[in-house]
Design an enzyme around this catalytic site. Structure first.
Site, PDB file in Angstrom:
ATOM      1  CG  LEU A 171      -1.671  -1.600   1.693  1.00  0.00           C
ATOM      2  CD1 LEU A 171      -2.935  -0.956   2.916  1.00  0.00           C
ATOM      3  CD2 LEU A 171      -3.155  -1.188  -0.171  1.00  0.00           C
TER       4      LEU A 171
ATOM      5  CB  SER B 243       5.217  -8.421   6.645  1.00  0.00           C
ATOM      6  OG  SER B 243       6.338  -7.642   5.572  1.00  0.00           O
ATOM      7  N   GLY B 244       2.882  -6.505   7.837  1.00  0.00           N
ATOM      8  CA  GLY B 244       2.767  -4.561   7.753  1.00  0.00           C
ATOM      9  C   GLY B 244       1.403  -4.485   6.402  1.00  0.00           C
ATOM     10  CG  ASP B 245       1.963  -1.102   4.326  1.00  0.00           C
ATOM     11  OD1 ASP B 245       3.099  -2.311   4.482  1.00  0.00           O
ATOM     12  OD2 ASP B 245       1.732  -0.624   3.643  1.00  0.00           O
ATOM     13  CD  GLU B 246       5.414  -6.722   1.510  1.00  0.00           C
ATOM     14  OE1 GLU B 246       6.456  -6.515   0.451  1.00  0.00           O
ATOM     15  OE2 GLU B 246       6.272  -8.301   1.960  1.00  0.00           O
TER      16      GLU B 246
END
Length: 233
Positions: free
Chosen positions: A79, A120-123
């Protein structure tokens, strides 16, 4: 008379005791099965979004690789400016956004007979059968779906935000090891898309390399894990 009753009572008690023991054992087995299924789900799924995690994505790919060889599309997306949402509205609002994006990506992957994951995170990632899909059309569907406004709950009430995505794609054989090449190639294309302004998709082409570290937004969580452990989780 009392002897007759005793003779009758003994097998009845044994039968009841056996039945009670069977029921107790069955309940224990059912409970253990439920706990095992829950543990397996937690091992392979992201607890926030419900999508597969990295282990789950590997497992799904292994199942595909066990079947007849076929071409796959491997997609990696990140994102754009997600950190701004977290900074402006808080992590809970950021989590709301991630769950909505995951839901949209999951629906698109299901419609294409594929699998989506949050790495992970926004991935996020997706593995789709190539079939009749036009790559540009598929990527446009993804970027358009993600760019649609999302209403999240901020500290001062609901707010509507819009984020975009940088998308990297590669075509690979289902028999190729996921971590050895396809994910890395899609990752390279994705960061090239981000380097060129984001809100776009790129297909990996031979010779494409990762942008200079200074042009990237910072190390990814899995890069940090690789630095510590020498391998990717």
């Amino acid at each position: 008379m009392s002897t007759t009753l005793l003779v009758i009572a003994i097998p009845v008690a044994v039968t009841l005791g056996t039945a009670a023991g069977y029921l107790a054992t069955r309940r224990t087995v059912e409970r253990l099965r439920a706990e095992l299924a829950d543990a397996a789900w937690q091992l392979t799924h992201d607890p926030l979004t419900g999508l597969l995690n990295r282990i789950g994505l590997r497992t799904a790919h292994t199942a595909v690789a066990a079947g007849p060889p076929r071409p796959l599309i491997v997609i990696l997306l990140d994102l754009d400016r997600f950190k701004e949402v977290n900074d402006a509205h808080g992590h809970d609002a950021g989590d709301d956004l991630l769950m909505e994006i995951a839901d949209r990506l999951g629906h698109l992957a299901d419609a294409a007979d594929g699998t989506a994951a949050r790495l992970s995170g926004d991935e996020f990632a997706a593995i789709l059968p190539l079939r009749h899909h036009r790559l540009d059309d598929l990527a446009d569907q993804i970027t358009t779906a993600i760019a649609a406004p999302v209403t999240i709950q901020a500290d001062n009430g609901p707010v509507t935000v819009t984020v975009t995505a940088s998308v990297g794609m590669t075509i690979t054989a289902s028999t190729d090891r996921l971590e050895d090449g396809p994910l890395h190639r899609a990752d390279t294309a994705m960061y090239q898309a981000k380097h060129h302004g984001g809100d776009r998709h790129l297909l990996y082409t031979p010779g494409m390399v990762m942008p200079e570290q200074g042009h990237r937004r910072g190390p990814r969580p899995r890069d940090l894990r690789r630095d510590r452990s020498g391998s990717v989780e």
